[in-house]
Write a protein that holds these residues in place. Sequence first.
Motif, PDB file in Angstrom:
ATOM      1  N   LYS A 130      22.715  68.928  20.479  1.00 43.95           N
ATOM      2  CA  LYS A 130      22.618  69.448  19.401  1.00 43.95           C
ATOM      3  C   LYS A 130      23.219  71.156  19.530  1.00 43.95           C
ATOM      4  CE  LYS A 130      17.744  70.136  19.933  1.00 43.95           C
ATOM      5  NZ  LYS A 130      16.341  70.287  19.598  1.00 43.95           N
ATOM      6  N   PRO A 131      23.493  71.860  18.460  1.00 46.47           N
ATOM      7  CA  PRO A 131      23.942  73.124  18.999  1.00 46.47           C
ATOM      8  C   PRO A 131      22.754  73.961  19.290  1.00 46.47           C
ATOM      9  CG  PRO A 131      24.772  72.120  16.731  1.00 46.47           C
ATOM     10  CD  PRO A 131      23.775  71.407  17.212  1.00 46.47           C
ATOM     11  N   ILE A 163      23.817  68.886  29.824  1.00 46.28           N
ATOM     12  CA  ILE A 163      23.933  67.252  29.857  1.00 46.28           C
ATOM     13  C   ILE A 163      22.814  66.690  29.945  1.00 46.28           C
ATOM     14  CG2 ILE A 163      26.428  67.730  30.764  1.00 46.28           C
ATOM     15  CD1 ILE A 163      25.240  66.543  33.385  1.00 46.28           C
ATOM     16  N   SER A 164      21.626  67.305  30.141  1.00 48.41           N
ATOM     17  CA  SER A 164      20.520  66.427  30.443  1.00 48.41           C
ATOM     18  C   SER A 164      19.630  66.449  29.010  1.00 48.41           C
ATOM     19  CB  SER A 164      19.429  67.136  31.389  1.00 48.41           C
ATOM     20  OG  SER A 164      18.911  68.373  30.771  1.00 48.41           O
ATOM     21  N   GLN A 165      20.196  67.142  28.153  1.00 45.21           N
ATOM     22  CA  GLN A 165      19.609  66.626  26.757  1.00 45.21           C
ATOM     23  C   GLN A 165      19.686  65.736  26.069  1.00 45.21           C
ATOM     24  OE1 GLN A 165      21.358  69.630  23.873  1.00 45.21           O
ATOM     25  NE2 GLN A 165      20.564  71.431  25.131  1.00 45.21           N
ATOM     26  N   GLN A 166      18.655  64.895  25.727  1.00 48.87           N
ATOM     27  CA  GLN A 166      18.676  63.522  25.172  1.00 48.87           C
ATOM     28  C   GLN A 166      19.538  63.545  23.831  1.00 48.87           C
ATOM     29  OE1 GLN A 166      18.052  60.854  26.522  1.00 48.87           O
ATOM     30  NE2 GLN A 166      17.307  62.022  28.113  1.00 48.87           N
ATOM     31  N   GLU A 167      19.138  64.643  22.986  1.00 51.64           N
ATOM     32  CA  GLU A 167      19.704  64.609  21.526  1.00 51.64           C
ATOM     33  C   GLU A 167      20.776  65.894  21.674  1.00 51.64           C
ATOM     34  OE1 GLU A 167      18.767  65.949  17.124  1.00 51.64           O
ATOM     35  OE2 GLU A 167      17.203  65.075  18.316  1.00 51.64           O
TER      36      GLU A 167
END
Length: 133
Positions: A42-43, A36-40
Motif C-alpha cells: 500500500k502507499p 518488500i516485507s510488507q504483506q499488504e
Amino acid sequence: MHVPGPCLCCQSAGGASLHLCMTPHGPDTATYEASISQQEQKPSHLGRNTLAFMFETSLTPRVTPAALGSPCIDRDYYKCWVGLKSHFDRQWYHKRQQDQEQEQQRQQQPDGEAVGVAAAAAAAAAASKAVLA
C-alpha cells in the motif's frame, strides 16, 4: 557522489546525489527490505516536509574540482547498500503461469458438491430404470 543534507560544513538544508549513466541506484538497504516485507502493498509516506526529484540528461555531467574537494561529500555513501540481498526468483514467471493455468482449470470444472449431487441423481435414475425394466 553524494552530498547529504543538512550540510555539516555550512548547516544548510538539502542534499544531492549524482549517479552516472547506467549506474544502479535506489533506496538504502533498510528502506528496501522494509518495503518488500510488507504483506499488504500500500502507499506510504516517507515523511513530511520532504522533497525529492530526479532529472535525466543525455549529456555527461562533469563534477568540478571544487565540488570534488568539498568537505560535505559523504565518502561512505556506498555503505548504505551493504547487506543488500538478491530477492530475484528465476522461477517466478513459470510459477505464475502454472498458477494461472490451475485457476483456469478450476474455473472450467464444475463445483465438486454439484458433481456429487449430479452423480447421485444419475445413479438414482439408472437404478429406477433398472427396477422398471
